[in-house]
Design a protein around this motif. Structure first.
Motif, PDB file in Angstrom:
ATOM      1  N   LYS A  77       9.167  48.743 -76.602  1.00  0.00           N
ATOM      2  CA  LYS A  77       8.240  47.949 -75.676  1.00  0.00           C
ATOM      3  C   LYS A  77       8.991  47.322 -74.944  1.00  0.00           C
ATOM      4  N   GLY A  78       7.934  46.956 -73.779  1.00  0.00           N
ATOM      5  CA  GLY A  78       8.957  46.564 -71.664  1.00  0.00           C
ATOM      6  C   GLY A  78       9.538  47.653 -71.837  1.00  0.00           C
ATOM      7  N   ARG A  79      10.179  48.779 -72.360  1.00  0.00           N
ATOM      8  CA  ARG A  79      10.608  50.190 -71.053  1.00  0.00           C
ATOM      9  C   ARG A  79       9.808  51.317 -71.477  1.00  0.00           C
ATOM     10  N   ALA A  80       8.436  50.931 -71.418  1.00  0.00           N
ATOM     11  CA  ALA A  80       7.296  52.016 -71.781  1.00  0.00           C
ATOM     12  C   ALA A  80       6.057  51.387 -71.217  1.00  0.00           C
ATOM     13  N   SER A  81       5.386  52.759 -70.150  1.00  0.00           N
ATOM     14  CA  SER A  81       3.608  52.626 -70.471  1.00  0.00           C
ATOM     15  C   SER A  81       3.377  53.983 -70.279  1.00  0.00           C
ATOM     16  N   ILE A  82       2.135  53.873 -70.574  1.00  0.00           N
ATOM     17  CA  ILE A  82       0.891  55.024 -70.851  1.00  0.00           C
ATOM     18  C   ILE A  82      -0.025  54.805 -70.652  1.00  0.00           C
ATOM     19  N   SER A  83      -0.545  55.924 -70.608  1.00  0.00           N
ATOM     20  CA  SER A  83      -1.871  55.604 -69.273  1.00  0.00           C
ATOM     21  C   SER A  83      -2.101  56.943 -69.341  1.00  0.00           C
ATOM     22  N   ASN A  84      -4.117  56.921 -69.621  1.00  0.00           N
ATOM     23  CA  ASN A  84      -4.615  58.084 -69.684  1.00  0.00           C
ATOM     24  C   ASN A  84      -5.591  57.845 -68.089  1.00  0.00           C
ATOM     25  N   ASP A  85      -5.510  59.190 -68.095  1.00  0.00           N
ATOM     26  CA  ASP A  85      -6.558  59.078 -66.891  1.00  0.00           C
ATOM     27  C   ASP A  85      -7.916  60.175 -67.386  1.00  0.00           C
ATOM     28  N   LYS A  86      -9.218  59.456 -67.165  1.00  0.00           N
ATOM     29  CA  LYS A  86     -10.075  60.313 -67.839  1.00  0.00           C
ATOM     30  C   LYS A  86     -10.250  60.848 -66.706  1.00  0.00           C
ATOM     31  N   THR A  87     -10.519  61.360 -65.935  1.00  0.00           N
ATOM     32  CA  THR A  87     -11.024  62.161 -64.320  1.00  0.00           C
ATOM     33  C   THR A  87     -10.264  63.251 -64.899  1.00  0.00           C
ATOM     34  N   LYS A  88      -8.710  62.977 -64.928  1.00  0.00           N
ATOM     35  CA  LYS A  88      -7.685  63.867 -64.491  1.00  0.00           C
ATOM     36  C   LYS A  88      -7.255  64.756 -65.495  1.00  0.00           C
ATOM     37  N   LYS A  89      -7.699  64.127 -66.833  1.00  0.00           N
ATOM     38  CA  LYS A  89      -7.806  64.357 -68.098  1.00  0.00           C
ATOM     39  C   LYS A  89      -6.206  64.575 -68.192  1.00  0.00           C
ATOM     40  N   THR A  90      -5.560  63.419 -67.963  1.00  0.00           N
ATOM     41  CA  THR A  90      -4.130  63.788 -68.190  1.00  0.00           C
ATOM     42  C   THR A  90      -3.662  62.357 -68.608  1.00  0.00           C
ATOM     43  N   LEU A  91      -2.487  62.183 -69.858  1.00  0.00           N
ATOM     44  CA  LEU A  91      -1.772  61.343 -70.031  1.00  0.00           C
ATOM     45  C   LEU A  91      -0.669  61.296 -69.639  1.00  0.00           C
ATOM     46  N   THR A  92      -0.505  60.241 -69.376  1.00  0.00           N
ATOM     47  CA  THR A  92       1.380  59.762 -68.877  1.00  0.00           C
ATOM     48  C   THR A  92       1.530  58.837 -70.001  1.00  0.00           C
ATOM     49  N   LEU A  93       3.391  59.146 -69.688  1.00  0.00           N
ATOM     50  CA  LEU A  93       4.524  58.076 -70.206  1.00  0.00           C
ATOM     51  C   LEU A  93       5.224  58.118 -69.094  1.00  0.00           C
ATOM     52  N   GLN A  94       5.861  56.427 -68.995  1.00  0.00           N
ATOM     53  CA  GLN A  94       6.370  56.300 -68.195  1.00  0.00           C
ATOM     54  C   GLN A  94       7.397  55.835 -69.026  1.00  0.00           C
ATOM     55  N   LEU A  95       8.815  56.120 -68.293  1.00  0.00           N
ATOM     56  CA  LEU A  95      10.204  55.327 -69.562  1.00  0.00           C
ATOM     57  C   LEU A  95      10.935  55.105 -68.616  1.00  0.00           C
ATOM     58  N   SER A  96      12.022  54.160 -68.757  1.00  0.00           N
ATOM     59  CA  SER A  96      12.368  53.428 -68.130  1.00  0.00           C
ATOM     60  C   SER A  96      13.563  52.864 -68.959  1.00  0.00           C
ATOM     61  N   ASN A  97      14.573  52.408 -68.000  1.00  0.00           N
ATOM     62  CA  ASN A  97      15.507  52.333 -68.790  1.00  0.00           C
ATOM     63  C   ASN A  97      16.305  52.843 -70.075  1.00  0.00           C
ATOM     64  N   LEU A  98      15.960  54.238 -70.414  1.00  0.00           N
ATOM     65  CA  LEU A  98      16.462  54.968 -71.430  1.00  0.00           C
ATOM     66  C   LEU A  98      17.723  54.995 -71.807  1.00  0.00           C
ATOM     67  N   LYS A  99      17.900  54.973 -72.787  1.00  0.00           N
ATOM     68  CA  LYS A  99      19.362  55.066 -73.933  1.00  0.00           C
ATOM     69  C   LYS A  99      19.170  56.420 -74.531  1.00  0.00           C
ATOM     70  N   PRO A 100      20.410  57.388 -75.422  1.00  0.00           N
ATOM     71  CA  PRO A 100      20.914  58.188 -75.643  1.00  0.00           C
ATOM     72  C   PRO A 100      19.774  58.244 -76.681  1.00  0.00           C
ATOM     73  N   GLU A 101      19.171  56.901 -77.447  1.00  0.00           N
ATOM     74  CA  GLU A 101      18.998  57.034 -78.605  1.00  0.00           C
ATOM     75  C   GLU A 101      17.124  57.825 -78.403  1.00  0.00           C
ATOM     76  N   ASP A 102      17.300  57.876 -77.341  1.00  0.00           N
ATOM     77  CA  ASP A 102      15.499  58.028 -77.100  1.00  0.00           C
ATOM     78  C   ASP A 102      15.729  59.714 -76.917  1.00  0.00           C
ATOM     79  N   THR A 103      16.513  60.398 -76.695  1.00  0.00           N
ATOM     80  CA  THR A 103      17.014  61.935 -77.157  1.00  0.00           C
ATOM     81  C   THR A 103      16.142  62.128 -77.795  1.00  0.00           C
TER      82      THR A 103
END
Length: 129
Positions: free
Chosen positions: A64-90
């Motif tokens: 929470k606060g580091r991720a953004s999920i979006s669904n482009d229905k036209t392009k049929k693409t799901l995106t996940l943007q992650l920021s302030n990544l931590k080693p435990e996100d591996t």
């Protein structure tokens, strides 16, 4: 039949950002919940973020606060943007679809992966300190 293909994994330094994409082919017959899961070494697969047909979005507490999920229905693409990544996100990140359900909090419960009907092959994300 819906097929999911992830892209965008890679290596990044701690504190950096990454964007993951999931392209889908085929059509859902009804409403659905799309989600990103991750599986870190030695851990169970866990839900990271989810979005449904009504664009309701849910996030795991650990992103929470580091991720953004979006669904482009036209392009049929799901995106996940992650920021302030931590080693435990591996881990390996998967996109998945639960057809016939909207997203709910229980999609983040342990074992929720069994509810999902379609899966991608996953992409590896490595965060170094």
């Amino acid at each position: 039949q819906v097929q999911l293909v992830e892209s965008g994994g890679g290596s990044v330094q701690a504190g950096g950002s990454l964007s993951l994409s999931c392209a889908r082919s085929g059509e859902f017959k009804t409403y659905y919940c799309l989600a990103w899961f991750r599986q870190s070494p030695g851990k169970d697969r866990e839900t990271v973020a989810a979005v449904d047909t009504d664009d309701e979005k849910y996030y795991a507490d650990f992103v929470k606060g580091r991720a953004s999920i979006s669904n482009d229905k036209t392009k049929k693409t799901l995106t996940l943007q992650l920021s302030n990544l931590k080693p435990e996100d591996t881990g390996r990140y998967y996109c998945a679809a639960d057809e016939g359900e909207y997203c709910y909090n229980w999609h983040f419960d342990r074992g929720a992966e069994s509810e999902f009907d379609y899966w991608g092959q996953g992409v590896l994300v490595t965060v170094s300190s």
